[in-house]
Motif scaffolding. Structure first.
Motif, short mmCIF file in Angstrom:
data_model
loop_
_atom_site.label_atom_id
_atom_site.label_comp_id
_atom_site.label_asym_id
_atom_site.label_seq_id
_atom_site.Cartn_x
_atom_site.Cartn_y
_atom_site.Cartn_z
N UNK A 10 26.77 23.22 34.48
CA UNK A 10 27.51 22.83 33.22
C UNK A 10 27.97 21.64 33.10
N UNK A 11 27.36 20.98 32.17
CA UNK A 11 27.67 19.42 32.06
C UNK A 11 28.63 19.01 30.93
N UNK A 12 30.07 19.78 31.02
CA UNK A 12 31.00 19.57 30.13
C UNK A 12 32.45 19.69 30.88
N UNK A 13 33.24 19.17 29.98
CA UNK A 13 34.75 19.40 30.46
C UNK A 13 35.49 20.60 29.68
N UNK A 14 36.44 21.28 30.53
CA UNK A 14 36.85 22.66 30.34
C UNK A 14 38.49 22.38 30.33
N UNK A 63 26.95 23.15 19.19
CA UNK A 63 26.53 21.90 20.57
C UNK A 63 27.81 21.71 21.30
N UNK A 64 27.41 21.52 22.66
CA UNK A 64 28.47 21.07 23.50
C UNK A 64 28.42 19.59 24.09
N UNK A 65 29.37 18.50 23.37
CA UNK A 65 29.11 17.47 24.23
C UNK A 65 27.81 16.81 24.01
N UNK A 66 27.35 16.80 22.77
CA UNK A 66 26.19 16.31 22.61
C UNK A 66 25.91 15.18 21.30
N UNK A 67 26.70 15.83 20.39
CA UNK A 67 26.49 15.13 18.92
C UNK A 67 27.00 13.74 18.99
N UNK A 91 46.15 19.66 34.11
CA UNK A 91 45.43 19.15 32.92
C UNK A 91 43.92 19.04 32.90
N UNK A 92 43.22 19.12 32.01
CA UNK A 92 41.82 19.14 32.00
C UNK A 92 40.94 18.05 32.69
N UNK A 93 41.78 16.98 32.75
CA UNK A 93 41.24 15.80 33.27
C UNK A 93 41.24 15.53 34.77
N UNK A 94 42.07 16.60 35.48
CA UNK A 94 42.36 16.38 37.04
C UNK A 94 41.02 16.01 37.81
N UNK A 127 42.26 10.66 28.69
CA UNK A 127 43.03 11.95 28.76
C UNK A 127 44.70 11.97 28.92
N UNK A 128 44.89 11.24 29.97
CA UNK A 128 46.36 10.99 30.39
C UNK A 128 47.03 10.29 29.57
N UNK A 129 46.58 9.52 28.45
CA UNK A 129 47.32 8.66 27.59
C UNK A 129 47.38 9.78 26.34
N UNK A 130 46.47 10.57 26.32
CA UNK A 130 46.80 11.37 24.99
C UNK A 130 46.04 10.76 23.86
N UNK A 131 45.01 9.95 23.99
CA UNK A 131 44.31 9.47 22.97
C UNK A 131 42.79 9.82 22.82
N UNK A 132 42.54 10.62 23.88
CA UNK A 132 41.19 11.07 23.69
C UNK A 132 40.93 12.44 24.29
N UNK A 133 40.08 13.23 23.67
CA UNK A 133 39.66 14.52 24.26
C UNK A 133 38.29 14.93 24.23
N UNK A 134 37.80 15.62 25.23
CA UNK A 134 36.20 15.61 25.16
C UNK A 134 35.87 17.31 24.69
N UNK A 135 36.95 17.67 24.19
CA UNK A 135 37.17 19.23 23.51
C UNK A 135 37.48 19.41 22.29
N UNK A 136 37.17 18.47 21.53
CA UNK A 136 37.56 18.57 20.01
C UNK A 136 36.36 19.74 19.31
N UNK A 137 37.05 20.78 18.84
CA UNK A 137 36.12 21.88 18.30
C UNK A 137 36.34 21.84 16.89
N UNK A 138 35.22 22.04 16.09
CA UNK A 138 35.20 22.18 14.60
C UNK A 138 34.18 23.47 14.33
#
Length: 325
Positions: free
Chosen positions: A73-77, A178-182, A234-237, A304-315
């Motif tokens: 599974x090539x994604x963050x969670x 889609x999961x982390x592809x668009x 945290x998701x980024x650990x 992720x630590x700075x809170x300026x990015x997420x790999x899990x934005x869901x729409x």
């Protein structure tokens, strides 16, 4: 069982990919930070024009490494309390299927399916049929083997193609996701038009992707950043190499995976690779590859630590039904 390493996995894969990210394609043995970080508009447009080739070359190179080091599974969670990273990914994929309104007996399109990890989880859980599309031939070959071994080849089919030019007739799918592809598309709007074309009226489309967070408004129910669900870790650990969190998990299921991301380990590995290059045991490009992947994973963790990015934005979206705008 087929090996996760392609038979022709060799230096040419390093050259093909790294040549996209340097101003001197005759020398890819050193990471060209200027070409990556301060690319000109012309360079950016050229990469966008070659988006299919750049993406395919990248996954030719890293897919075996991803599978070996991270899993299928090539994604963050978001991390679920008491579960390992792999178990959290599987649990999240089931949650995502619910958010995406996926149901039994639907015919569903997975855009940018990789080697089919999420598709296999969703299909086996729900009983739906999933067609995955990827621009990488090795994804199809390797993913088809894994799907057959899982006994899911009647539910999951992987195809090679371009999600800007989907090889499907109009209104042929009940849902899409889609999961982390668009984020790899040169113009996401072009992908959305194709998705709208192949979906039946009223059908849902859901994406989970990379996004910057400045404009995220927690008060808008249509916007969902699933990273907020991660608890207590945290998701980024993982990409941060935070072995403290890996050590806290009973049984240490993620320890080796996270240990390889730890700064001191990376430093030791860099010295070892340099020695192997000096002795002629591996090509200089291997060091560039390791630096590139380290650069990427550390950037994700820092954002992720700075809170300026997420790999899990869901729409969650829906194609208008008959008679709707």
């Amino acid at each position: 069982m087929a090996s996760h390493m392609p038979a022709n996995y060799a230096e040419d894969r390093l050259h093909r990919y790294l040549a996209h990210w340097t101003r001197d394609s005759s020398n890819v043995s050193k990471l060209d930070v200027a070409a990556i970080t301060w690319a000109s508009e012309e360079e950016r447009r050229e990469r966008q024009r070659k988006y299919c080739q750049v993406g395919s070359d990248y996954y030719d190179l890293v897919t075996p490494l991803y599978e070996q080091g991270w899993g299928q599974q090539f994604h963050y969670t978001p991390i679920t309390p008491g579960l390992s990273i792999r178990e959290s990914m599987t649990a999240y994929e089931k949650t995502f299927a619910g958010l995406a309104r996926l149901e039994k007996d639907m015919r569903i399109l997975d855009l940018g399916c990789g080697i089919g990890g999420p598709a296999r989880t969703i299909a086996s859980t729900i009983g739906c049929k999933i067609v995955g599309i990827t621009n990488n031939a090795w994804h199809v070959e390797r993913g088809t083997v894994l799907t057959r071994e899982a006994g899911l080849d009647s539910l999951v089919t992987l195809l090679q193609g371009d999600f800007l030019k989907l090889p499907f007739p109009d209104e042929s799918f009940d849902a899409a996701y889609s999961v982390e592809s668009l984020c790899y598309a040169p113009n996401p709007a072009d992908v959305y038009r194709e998705i709208k074309r192949v979906l039946k009226p009223g059908s849902p489309f859901t994406f989970h992707d990379f996004a910057m967070t400045e404009n995220f408004d927690e008060g808008i129910p249509d916007h969902q950043d699933m990273a907020f669900r991660s608890s207590p870790a945290p998701w980024f650990f993982g990409p941060a190499g935070d072995i403290w969190w890996a050590w806290k998990m009973p049984g240490w299921p993620d320890f080796w995976k996270v240990f390889k991301m730890w700064d001191p380990f990376r430093g030791c590995a860099h010295v070892i690779y340099r020695l192997m290059i000096l002795l002629g045991m591996c090509p200089p490009e291997v060091s560039t590859l390791m630096d590139t992947m380290w650069y990427c994973t550390k950037s994700v963790a820092i954002g992720g630590r700075m809170g300026i990015f997420t790999p899990m934005y869901v729409f969650v979206c829906r194609k208008p039904g008959a008679g709707e705008e």
